[in-house]
Design an enzyme around this catalytic site. Structure first.
Site, PDB file in Angstrom:
ATOM      1  N   VAL A  54       8.187  -9.457   1.212  1.00 11.81           N
ATOM      2  CA  VAL A  54       8.413  -8.054   1.548  1.00 11.81           C
ATOM      3  C   VAL A  54       7.432  -7.343   2.503  1.00 11.81           C
ATOM      4  O   VAL A  54       7.489  -6.160   2.892  1.00 11.81           O
ATOM      5  CB  VAL A  54       8.207  -7.436   0.072  1.00 11.81           C
ATOM      6  N   SER A 135      -0.650   0.767 -10.850  1.00 10.71           N
ATOM      7  CA  SER A 135      -1.336   0.033 -11.738  1.00 10.71           C
ATOM      8  C   SER A 135      -2.488   1.330 -12.396  1.00 10.71           C
ATOM      9  O   SER A 135      -2.749   2.173 -11.610  1.00 10.71           O
ATOM     10  CB  SER A 135      -2.327  -1.043 -10.968  1.00 10.71           C
ATOM     11  N   TYR A 149      -6.753  -2.872  -3.465  1.00  9.64           N
ATOM     12  CA  TYR A 149      -5.666  -2.951  -4.464  1.00  9.64           C
ATOM     13  C   TYR A 149      -5.557  -1.683  -4.941  1.00  9.64           C
ATOM     14  O   TYR A 149      -4.511  -0.832  -5.331  1.00  9.64           O
ATOM     15  CB  TYR A 149      -5.924  -3.983  -5.569  1.00  9.64           C
ATOM     16  N   ALA A 150      -6.756  -0.880  -5.453  1.00  6.31           N
ATOM     17  CA  ALA A 150      -6.932   0.227  -6.109  1.00  6.31           C
ATOM     18  C   ALA A 150      -6.316   1.367  -4.942  1.00  6.31           C
ATOM     19  O   ALA A 150      -5.625   2.394  -5.257  1.00  6.31           O
ATOM     20  CB  ALA A 150      -8.266   0.653  -6.551  1.00  6.31           C
ATOM     21  N   ALA A 151      -6.794   1.250  -3.849  1.00  6.73           N
ATOM     22  CA  ALA A 151      -6.118   2.299  -2.802  1.00  6.73           C
ATOM     23  C   ALA A 151      -4.667   2.160  -2.535  1.00  6.73           C
ATOM     24  O   ALA A 151      -4.114   3.218  -2.618  1.00  6.73           O
ATOM     25  CB  ALA A 151      -7.086   1.893  -1.311  1.00  6.73           C
ATOM     26  N   LYS A 153      -2.424   0.790  -4.692  1.00  3.90           N
ATOM     27  CA  LYS A 153      -1.610   1.221  -5.928  1.00  3.90           C
ATOM     28  C   LYS A 153      -1.470   2.855  -5.966  1.00  3.90           C
ATOM     29  O   LYS A 153      -0.745   3.661  -6.698  1.00  3.90           O
ATOM     30  CB  LYS A 153      -2.258   0.810  -7.162  1.00  3.90           C
ATOM     31  N   ILE A 182      -2.403  -6.447 -18.423  1.00  4.48           N
ATOM     32  CA  ILE A 182      -1.331  -7.015 -19.021  1.00  4.48           C
ATOM     33  C   ILE A 182      -1.443  -8.698 -19.051  1.00  4.48           C
ATOM     34  O   ILE A 182      -1.937  -9.323 -17.903  1.00  4.48           O
ATOM     35  CB  ILE A 182      -0.133  -6.775 -18.194  1.00  4.48           C
TER      36      ILE A 182
END
Length: 247
Positions: A54, A135, A149-151, A153, A182
């Site tokens: 992707v 997230s 990842y935090a930025a 998402k 999860i």
């Protein structure tokens, strides 16, 4: 909840993971023609594998064109491709390469797929639905030190709102699901590293007192995709057992 998605072409990215595979399986059970996209797509009866990176915009364009020729325009899109990359790394030790890899997978990949889906729906005059996976880290912060990842998402949530505003006039809805912690294969090592005490501390902040399961994401995602949510767009719902409880 919508009982049938018959006659609809669906594409689920990140379908090699537990969440994407669970959603794709349920869509197929309800009659959709489901393409499962991943670097290594799963071989599951009733699902059509589609090898796809992707982060490669050209490959995404080609993939959507191929689905369109075979099954008509994608009118149901679930962007489940993503991943946190290296965890617990202080920001002063994060390389440019690591940062861009994580942001590209989680945010650029979602953008590429949304763009092609909207193009196809508009061209065919089809009212469709897109569900992006963010997230809890994108709504608050990550407890495991994954800045990119935090930025990214958080960016997915912003992209969801913007696309919902822009595409609404064409009858295209765009919503978002933000999972908590999860219990899926991709996180088993991370969960194990918490230990009994660490996991207990995490669960003490979860109202339902347990980890989530991939199946817990299926209902909210199918709700957003289905007709019952026909007047719902631009929304993000947390599926985290009551961990964040944002309004």
């Amino acid at each position: 909840m919508t009982r049938s998605f018959a006659g609809r072409a669906a594409l689920v990215t990140g379908a090699g993971g537990d969440i994407g595979r669970a959603v794709a399986t349920r869509l197929a059970e309800r009659g959709a023609t489901v393409y499962v996209a991943d670097l290594r797509p799963p071989a599951v009866d009733g699902l059509i594998p589609l090898a796809l990176d992707v982060t490669d915009a050209g490959a995404v364009t080609e993939a959507f064109a191929a689905v369109g020729r075979a099954a008509g325009p994608v009118s149901l899109l679930v962007n489940a491709a993503g991943g946190p990359g290296r965890r617990r790394t202080p920001i002063d030790e994060v390389s440019d390469e690591d940062w861009h890899r994580v942001v590209s997978l989680n945010l650029d990949g979602t953008f590429h797929c949304c763009r092609e889906a909207v193009r196809g729906m508009k061209s065919a005059g089809v009212a469709g639905s897109i569900v992006n996976i963010s997230s809890g880290a994108g709504r608050t912060y990550s407890r495991t030190g994954v800045q990119g990842y935090a930025a990214a998402k958080a960016g997915v949530i912003g992209l969801t709102r913007q696309l919902a505003r822009e595409a609404g006039a064409a009858g295209i809805r765009v919503n978002c699901v933000a999972p908590g912690l999860i219990d899926v294969e991709a996180l088993r090592d991370e969960l194990g590293s918490l230990g009994t005490e660490g996991l207990g501390r995490h669960l003490s902040g979860v109202a339902l007192g347990r980890l989530g399961r991939a199946e817990d994401l299926v209902g909210p995602i199918l709700f957003f995709l289905g007709d019952e949510a026909g007047y719902v767009t631009g929304q993000t719902i947390s599926v985290d057992g009551g961990s964040i409880m944002l309004g």
